[in-house]
Design a protein around this motif. Structure first.
Motif, mmCIF file in Angstrom:
data_model
loop_
_atom_site.group_PDB
_atom_site.id
_atom_site.type_symbol
_atom_site.label_atom_id
_atom_site.label_comp_id
_atom_site.label_asym_id
_atom_site.label_seq_id
_atom_site.Cartn_x
_atom_site.Cartn_y
_atom_site.Cartn_z
ATOM 1 N N GLN A 56 25.858 -26.653 -8.904
ATOM 2 C CA GLN A 56 25.502 -25.509 -9.843
ATOM 3 C C GLN A 56 26.935 -25.214 -10.500
ATOM 4 O OE1 GLN A 56 23.562 -22.297 -7.853
ATOM 5 N NE2 GLN A 56 23.934 -21.086 -9.624
ATOM 6 N N TRP A 57 27.035 -25.232 -12.064
ATOM 7 C CA TRP A 57 27.986 -24.984 -12.587
ATOM 8 C C TRP A 57 27.843 -24.173 -13.938
ATOM 9 C CZ3 TRP A 57 30.994 -28.247 -16.345
ATOM 10 C CH2 TRP A 57 32.676 -27.790 -16.354
ATOM 11 N N ASP A 58 28.543 -22.992 -14.042
ATOM 12 C CA ASP A 58 28.644 -22.505 -15.316
ATOM 13 C C ASP A 58 30.049 -22.775 -15.816
ATOM 14 O OD1 ASP A 58 28.960 -20.970 -17.459
ATOM 15 O OD2 ASP A 58 28.498 -19.044 -16.655
ATOM 16 N N PRO A 59 30.057 -23.533 -16.857
ATOM 17 C CA PRO A 59 31.412 -24.084 -17.403
ATOM 18 C C PRO A 59 32.217 -22.905 -17.897
ATOM 19 C CG PRO A 59 29.761 -24.794 -19.042
ATOM 20 C CD PRO A 59 29.207 -24.028 -17.770
ATOM 21 N N PHE A 63 36.536 -24.986 -13.504
ATOM 22 C CA PHE A 63 36.200 -26.130 -12.799
ATOM 23 C C PHE A 63 36.050 -25.521 -11.275
ATOM 24 C CE2 PHE A 63 37.963 -29.177 -15.721
ATOM 25 C CZ PHE A 63 36.811 -29.833 -16.316
ATOM 26 N N ILE A 69 25.025 -28.183 -4.354
ATOM 27 C CA ILE A 69 23.502 -27.776 -3.736
ATOM 28 C C ILE A 69 23.025 -28.939 -3.658
ATOM 29 C CG2 ILE A 69 23.719 -25.260 -5.037
ATOM 30 C CD1 ILE A 69 22.228 -26.455 -7.336
ATOM 31 N N ASN A 73 18.959 -29.245 -8.002
ATOM 32 C CA ASN A 73 18.608 -29.160 -9.353
ATOM 33 C C ASN A 73 17.358 -30.213 -9.501
ATOM 34 O OD1 ASN A 73 20.681 -27.501 -10.270
ATOM 35 N ND2 ASN A 73 22.113 -29.300 -10.144
ATOM 36 N N PHE A 76 14.337 -28.476 -8.717
ATOM 37 C CA PHE A 76 13.807 -27.606 -9.844
ATOM 38 C C PHE A 76 13.583 -28.159 -10.777
ATOM 39 C CE2 PHE A 76 14.981 -25.256 -13.775
ATOM 40 C CZ PHE A 76 14.421 -23.630 -13.117
ATOM 41 N N THR A 79 9.837 -29.419 -10.521
ATOM 42 C CA THR A 79 8.742 -28.509 -10.209
ATOM 43 C C THR A 79 8.759 -27.530 -11.462
ATOM 44 O OG1 THR A 79 10.508 -27.171 -8.991
ATOM 45 C CG2 THR A 79 8.962 -28.617 -7.799
ATOM 46 N N SER A 288 23.504 -22.203 -20.109
ATOM 47 C CA SER A 288 24.803 -22.336 -19.311
ATOM 48 C C SER A 288 24.527 -23.018 -17.907
ATOM 49 C CB SER A 288 25.493 -21.054 -19.388
ATOM 50 O OG SER A 288 26.783 -21.189 -19.576
ATOM 51 N N ASP A 289 23.579 -23.790 -17.689
ATOM 52 C CA ASP A 289 23.118 -24.219 -16.573
ATOM 53 C C ASP A 289 23.519 -26.111 -16.886
ATOM 54 O OD1 ASP A 289 22.171 -24.927 -14.158
ATOM 55 O OD2 ASP A 289 20.406 -23.897 -14.327
ATOM 56 N N PHE A 290 24.810 -26.329 -16.419
ATOM 57 C CA PHE A 290 24.988 -27.680 -16.654
ATOM 58 C C PHE A 290 24.482 -28.625 -15.559
ATOM 59 C CE2 PHE A 290 28.005 -28.241 -20.295
ATOM 60 C CZ PHE A 290 27.692 -26.975 -20.715
ATOM 61 N N THR A 292 21.804 -28.387 -13.911
ATOM 62 C CA THR A 292 20.198 -28.600 -14.016
ATOM 63 C C THR A 292 20.200 -29.457 -15.244
ATOM 64 O OG1 THR A 292 19.717 -26.563 -13.295
ATOM 65 C CG2 THR A 292 18.011 -27.650 -14.563
#
Lengths: 323, 417
Positions: A56-59, A63, A69, A73, A76, A79, A288-290, A292
């Motif tokens: 899980q990363w918000d750029p 870094f 996780i 992803n 997620f 589903t 901002s969900d890189f 996923t």
């Protein structure tokens, strides 16, 4: 340049027992510009996205904010109703735009192969959409398809007012890009229009390699145009069909620009035209969900790989023993 | 060359060198996007007068490209600008990221200036702990633009438009019958302004202060969806999305009779959306005494900027200098966030595009009524989900309560991540 020359020079001036065998590593040196670029822009992003799909990363957080996780992803994505909706849209558009491309391009190429005069001009005209910027194409079509101000509706309306045949044309303006039931056919049409010329060129090239004596022998045996097409042309262009269908499959499943510009970044009303590639882009750059987004792209990779393999098997099957 | 000339030349050179010696020259990089980049273009010559040693380099990219570029720079920590221009829609995301400098701490202690700036807008750039990560530069009080000529033709008065939402829709039917124009470009426009209206202090649009989703069963959303659906069913809402060619064409061809949106649209209408329709438009308050915030821009300093002190000085100039705020206002109609700039006589000038109406006084008044709305980093996701559900309600007759329940579940699912 100097770095290339100096080792060779040192070989000459300082002869040793074990000579540096320039011919062994020189090839690698010469292709290294490609390899370096390929590693930086090809391999690295590939590995990075594969890694990120487990994180899980918000750029914007840097870094340091990468959090592992595991398969969350993927869970997620698999589903996620939006993902399945986008996959459905993608497959719909891929088939609705892909199938007609080949059904039109093959007979068209067969026809063109019998014409000599003006063939290249026609071919060129059909090829132009393929080399035109997809953004320019989408912008032109979005103004053509505009409900209140577009040329297509204007023509349909004037046709409707014609006496007699006018009745077969609609009596109201059609909302090409906003009516959820029309969005996918409209986008499919633009994609079809864009690639039909490219496929025609591929098939024409394949047809020109078919030896003329096959057709002459068939003519002697009394075969008509259609039989020659069915029993000579089609089997002979089968390898090209495999190639062209594979390209269509791969490109259409990654469709992005045309719907993105025609329908807007969320895929239009009810997300009716949101392709998986658009959803991936939106997940990464709007949400901002890189992590996923990377997982979506890898699921898509698997889908494309499986379908390509199926396509390969299908053509092998159709070819019988020859394969 | 004689001695006198040589001396004069030497003197001139020395004189020129003195200011350069007194302060080391610094180049500040500002990353922005259109139209906000015009703010920097206006500021550069003014700032040069007070800080000749500071060079300002503007890097302007398209709105989304700008956000992507800044995101990449924050991610890698390289190539960062010293000052970032941010639109309201992206502020929440960046504030939550931790990549921006906390301006409420020393040496900035920016909270000392809080009273000088429009309160609700200041609150929008607060982090979860009440820290301040960005400073507002312009605000967007919500208003209703309408076509006076079309209303006259339909026999509709301004009071019909803003008495209540019902009278607004009723007026729309008259306008449609008399002129053929849509009341609004899209049902989304009605929903958008309604869900931003009459919030209480501390209540966000989709999330409350603690980050809880407040969509399902919320009358604010239920009414917004109901009104949007009513407008669509009555045929008085078009299907025209904002910022498309059709939107501009709708304004130019008298197809859109009203547009509830931020006051800044005046500048866009006059400059490029429909410059030939000048004098036909007016602005009025939103229906039923509603006040809403729509838009606004901010500046922030990346935590890894190399010229933080100089960037902060420039940031203060952009946001707290009355002269600069007014210069930008004149240039691009960006409503000043600085309270003292809002008291300038320019606020009482008649606006030619709005037929000489003194609309700015009305907008200034509206800004005072707008509550403090916390923003959430998932506002963008929530907006997408709500719009998707609204499409289904409006175009596929989905039940409103069910749609909002689905939206609530969807937002929670995504926001938890």
């Amino acid at each position: 340049m100097e770095s290339v020359l100096s080792p060779a020079a040192s070989v000459q001036t300082r002869p040793r027992k074990k000579r540096i065998q320039a011919w062994k590593w020189a090839p690698y040196l010469f292709i290294s510009p490609f390899l370096i670029i390929f590693c930086v822009f090809g391999i690295f992003p590939l590995l990075f996205s594969a890694t990120l799909s487990f994180a899980q990363w918000d750029p914007a957080a840097g870094f340091g904010a990468i959090k592992w996780i595991h398969f969350d992803n993927y869970k997620f994505v698999l589903t996620d109703s939006w993902f399945w909706k986008s996959l459905g849209n993608t497959v719909y558009i891929a088939i609705a735009s892909g199938l007609p491309q080949h059904l039109v391009a093959i007979p068209f190429a067969a026809f063109l192969s019998t014409v000599i005069r003006g063939r290249n001009a026609v071919l060129g005209a059909y090829f132009v959409p393929f080399i035109t910027s997809s953004v320019a194409i989408a912008l032109i079509f979005s103004s053509l398809f505009s409900k209140d101000f577009g040329a297509i509706n204007a023509i349909l309306m004037s046709l409707h007012n014609l006496p007699g045949i006018g009745i077969i044309f609609p009596d109201h303006k059609i909302d090409w890009l906003l009516d959820t039931s029309l969005v996918k056919p409209t986008v499919s049409f633009v994609v079809f229009w864009r690639y039909v010329g490219w496929n025609t060129v591929l098939y024409l090239a394949a047809m020109q390699t078919i030896p003329e004596d096959l057709y002459e022998a068939a003519t002697l045996d009394g075969a008509g145009t259609f039989r020659k097409f069915w029993h000579i042309t089609l089997p002979m262009i089968r390898p090209m069909m495999f190639f062209a269908v594979s390209l269509t499959l791969i490109n259409n499943l990654q469709l992005f620009e045309e719907p993105f510009i025609l329908l807007g970044d969320n895929g239009g009303i009810g997300q009716a035209g949101m392709t998986t590639a658009m959803y991936m882009y939106r997940t990464a750059f709007y949400f901002s969900d890189f992590g996923t987004a990377c997982a979506i792209s890898w699921v898509m990779f698997i889908v494309i790989a499986v379908l390509s393999y199926g396509n390969h098997k299908l053509f092998a099957l159709a070819g019988g023993k020859e394969e | 060359m004689n001695k006198v000339v040589r001396l004069a030349v030497m003197g001139a050179l020395l004189a020129a060198a003195v200011p350069a010696l007194s302060a080391t020259p610094v180049t500040l990089t500002v990353a922005s996007f259109p139209d906000l980049d015009r703010d920097i273009k206006v500021a550069i010559p003014l700032y040069k007068k007070v800080h000749p040693e500071v060079e300002i380099k503007l890097v302007s990219r398209e709105r989304v490209d700008h956000v992507n570029a800044v995101t990449t720079q924050l991610a890698s920590g390289t190539g960062l600008p010293d000052l970032i221009g941010l639109e309201i829609g992206f502020v929440g995301r960046f504030v939550a990221s931790g990549g921006l400098e906390d301006l409420s701490k020393a040496p900035y202690n920016v909270n000392q200036y809080q009273n000088q700036v429009t309160g609700y807008s200041w609150a929008q750039a607060k982090g979860p702990n009440g820290d301040q990560y960005a400073i507002p530069v312009d605000i967007g009080p919500g208003t209703m633009f309408y076509r006076k000529d079309l209303m006259d033709k339909a026999g509709v008065t301004e009071a019909d438009l803003n008495k209540s939402w019902e009278s607004y829709l009723a007026a729309g039917k008259k306008v449609k019958a008399a002129t053929g124009a849509y009341l609004v470009a899209s049902p989304v426009d009605i929903k958008d302004i309604y869900i931003r209206s009459n919030l209480k202090n501390g209540e966000g649009i989709y999330f409350d202060k603690s980050g809880k989703v407040i969509v399902a069963g919320n009358p604010r959303f239920e009414n917004a969806f109901k009104l949007a659906k009513e407008a669509q069913d009555a045929g008085i809402a078009g299907n025209i999305k904002q910022w498309t060619n059709d939107w501009a064409a709708g304004f130019q061809h008298d197809q859109i009779a009203t547009q509830p949106i931020g006051a800044w649209l005046n500048g866009h209408l006059a400059h490029w959306l429909a410059p030939d329709e000048g004098g036909k438009w007016r602005a009025t308050n939103l229906p039923q005494g509603a006040y809403a915030s729509w838009g606004g821009s901010f500046y922030a300093i990346p935590a890894k900027s190399t010229h933080k002190a100089e960037a902060y000085e420039f940031l203060k100039f952009l946001t707290l200098n009355r002269e600069q705020q007014l210069a930008t206002f004149k240039e691009m109609d960006a409503f000043p966030s600085l309270k003292s700039a809002q008291d300038d006589p320019i606020m009482s000038e008649p606006l030619p595009y709005l037929g000489g109406q003194k609309a700015r006084e009305m907008w200034r008044e509206a800004a005072k009524h707008i509550p403090e709305i916390p923003i959430n980093k998932n506002d963008g996701v929530a907006e997408d989900i709500i719009n998707d559900q609204l499409d289904q309600v409006v175009h596929q007759n989905k039940d409103i309560k069910a749609a909002l329940a689905d939206a609530q579940a969807d937002i929670e699912r995504r926001a938890r991540r």
